[in-house]
Write a protein that holds these residues in place. Structure first.
Motif, short mmCIF file in Angstrom:
data_model
loop_
_atom_site.label_atom_id
_atom_site.label_comp_id
_atom_site.label_asym_id
_atom_site.label_seq_id
_atom_site.Cartn_x
_atom_site.Cartn_y
_atom_site.Cartn_z
N ALA A 120 0.83 -1.20 0.00
CA ALA A 120 0.00 0.00 0.00
C ALA A 120 0.87 1.25 0.00
O ALA A 120 1.89 1.30 0.69
N GLY A 149 -7.96 5.14 -5.12
CA GLY A 149 -7.68 3.80 -4.63
C GLY A 149 -6.98 3.73 -3.29
O GLY A 149 -6.63 2.64 -2.84
N ALA A 150 -6.78 4.87 -2.62
CA ALA A 150 -6.10 4.86 -1.33
C ALA A 150 -7.03 4.35 -0.23
O ALA A 150 -8.15 4.82 -0.10
N ASP A 151 -6.54 3.39 0.55
CA ASP A 151 -7.29 2.88 1.70
C ASP A 151 -7.00 3.65 2.97
O ASP A 151 -7.77 3.60 3.92
N TYR A 174 0.42 6.46 -8.49
CA TYR A 174 1.00 5.66 -7.40
C TYR A 174 0.04 4.53 -7.00
O TYR A 174 0.47 3.40 -6.76
N GLN A 175 -1.25 4.84 -6.91
CA GLN A 175 -2.21 3.80 -6.56
C GLN A 175 -2.34 2.78 -7.69
O GLN A 175 -2.51 1.57 -7.44
#
Length: 376
Positions: free
Chosen positions: A32, A54-56, A341-342
Motif C-alpha cells: 500500500a 484507490g487509497a485505503d 501511485y495507486q
C-alpha cells in the motif's frame, strides 16, 4: 463490533508480499502507498479524489497537528477523521522525523524532545508518552512510537546512541499505548546504515511483540542501494505475520524495488510535491510538463491510469497551466500522481497474487527506462 487489528498474508512471491492490514476502520490492501496529509490535507486534492484513486489509508503528522489546530482542540472537534471528512484508517507519524529535520529548533534528552515551534517560536515538550497521547487525541488508527531519526551519513556513535534511545522510547510508547481495540502502535527500526545496529534494533523491537514494525532513518541522504541493503538486513528479522512499513519512501522505483525486499507499506510527499512543480510520474516514466516539447502535444498525460486528470486533459493544456503558474495545473498533476501511485500499487498486488512479480517489475522498469518515446 470493532474489528481487531491484524495482518493477513495472502501470498508471497520471492520476498514480495500480498496482504491485508485489518483495522477498526477498515482494511488496507498491501503493498500500500499512503498519501501524506501532513496537516489534515493531501495538498491540492479533495479527499474524495484520494479515495477514488484507490487509497485505503492516509497519513497525518503529530508534530504539525500538535502546533495547529492542536491536539486537545482536535479532540473536542471529534478527532481527525471527523475534522477532515475521512472515514478510512489514518496513520500518524510520531514527530520523530522532525527531531531530525528541525534540528536547529529542538533539544533531545532521555525524557523526550523540546521543540521550538517553526510557526510562532513557542516551546513544546514531547515525551514518548505525550506523543502517544496526542495521537490518541487525534484518533489515529496506526500510531508511531517517538524515535530519534539520524540523517546519513553519520558516525557510528551517533547512530548507536539514537538507536538505543529509540528502543527505550519504544518501550515507553508501548506502555502508554496499552491495548486499544482495532488500533496499533508500530515500533521503528533505526540504526542508520550499520548492519549490526539495524539487526540489534529490529530484534529488540520484535522481542517487544508489537502489532507492526516500521523501518525509519532511510531515504535521508543515502543511495538507493544502501537503503535496499538495510531492508535485506531488517525484513528477514521481522515477523511474517505482521505488517512492515518503510517510512518516507519514495519514488515509484523505490516502491517497486522495496516491495521486492519485503516491504508492505509506504508513504511519501513526492507525488503531490512533484505535481506542484510540474513533474508527473507515468507508466512511461517521468514527464516534465514545463518542457516546451509539450506545448502542442494533444495527447493525455497517461491513458492507462483511471483518473480524470490523467486522461481527460491534453499535455498542451497542462503545460500551459504549469508555465502560467496556474493553481489548477498543480492540482491536476498532484491528482494524477496520486492516482498513478495507486495504479502502480494495484499492479504490484495483482502481480504478487499471480506469482509473476519479477516479470511485472522488469517490464515496468523497462517502460520507465524507455521513456516517453511517442512524444512530439
Amino acid at each position: 463490533m470493532t474489528q481487531d487489528f491484524g495482518f493477513t498474508l495472502h501470498n508471497s512471491d520471492g520476498m514480495a508480499r500480498r496482504g491485508t492490514v485489518h483495522t477498526g476502520r477498515g482494511d488496507i490492501q498491501t503493498p500500500a502507498f499512503m498519501p501524506v496529509g501532513t496537516v489534515g490535507t493531501v495538498k491540492g486534492l479533495y479527499l474524495d479524489q484520494v479515495k477514488d484513486a484507490g487509497a485505503d489509508i492516509i497519513l497525518g503528522n503529530t508534530y504539525h497537528l500538535m502546533l495547529r489546530p492542536g491536539a486537545e482542540r482536535m479532540d473536542r472537534l471529534g478527532g481527525l477523521h471527523k475534522f477532515i471528512g475521512w472515514d478510512g484508517p489514518i496513520l500518524t507519524d510520531s514527530g520523530g522525523f522532525q527531531v531530525m529535520s528541525l534540528s536547529a529548533l529542538r533539544k533531545i534528552s532521555e525524557e523526550g524532545v523540546t521543540f521550538k515551534s517553526h510557526v510562532d517560536g513557542k516551546l513544546f515538550e514531547m515525551s514518548p508518552e505525550r506523543s502517544i497521547e496526542i495521537q490518541g487525541l487525534l484518533g489515529s488508527d496506526i500510531q508511531m512510537q517517538l524515535d530519534e531519526c539520524v540523517a546519513l551519513p553519520a558516525d557510528h556513535d551517533t547512530m548507536k546512541s539514537a538507536m538505543e534511545l529509540s528502543l527505550r522510547w519504544a518501550e515507553r510508547c508501548k506502555t502508554a499505548f496499552g491495548n486499544q481495540p482495532g488500533k496499533a502502535m508500530f515500533g521503528i527500526v533505526q540504526g542508520g546504515d550499520n548492519v549490526g545496529l539495524r539487526e540489534q534494533s529490529a530484534q529488540a523491537l520484535v522481542d517487544m511483540d508489537l502489532k507492526g514494525y516500521s523501518i525509519g532513518g532511510l531515504a535521508v541522504g543515502e543511495p538507493q542501494e544502501v537503503m535496499l541493503a538495510m531492508l535485506d538486513v531488517v525484513c528477514p528479522i521481522l515477523p511474517t505475520t505482521k505488517p512492515r512499513y518503510l517510512m518516507g519512501v519514495g519514488t515509484p522505483q523505490d516502491l517497486l524495488r522495496s516491495v521486492a525486499h519485503g516491504v508492505d507499506m509506504f508513504d511519501c510527499v513526492m507525488p503531490t510535491r512533484s505535481g506542484r512543480h510540474g513533474l508527473a510520474f507515468t507508466t512511461r516514466g517521468r514527464v516534465n510538463l514545463k518542457n516546451a516539447r509539450h506545448a502542442e502535444d494533444t495527447r493525455p498525460l497517461d491513458e492507462g491510469v483511471n483518473c480524470t486528470a490523467s486522461n481527460s486533459y491534453s499535455r498542451a493544456y497542462l503545460h500551459h497551466l504549469i508555465r502560467s503558474n496556474e493553481m489548477l495545473g498543480m492540482m491536476l498533476l498532484s491528482w494524477h500522481n496520486i492516482a498513478y501511485y495507486q495504479h502502480l500499487m494495484a499492479g504490484i498486488r495483482d502481480a504478487i497474487s499471480n506469482n509473476n512479480f519479477a516479470q511485472f517489475a522488469e517490464e515496468t522498469e523497462a517502460r520507465w527506462a524507455a521513456g516517453d518515446i511517442d512524444a512530439l
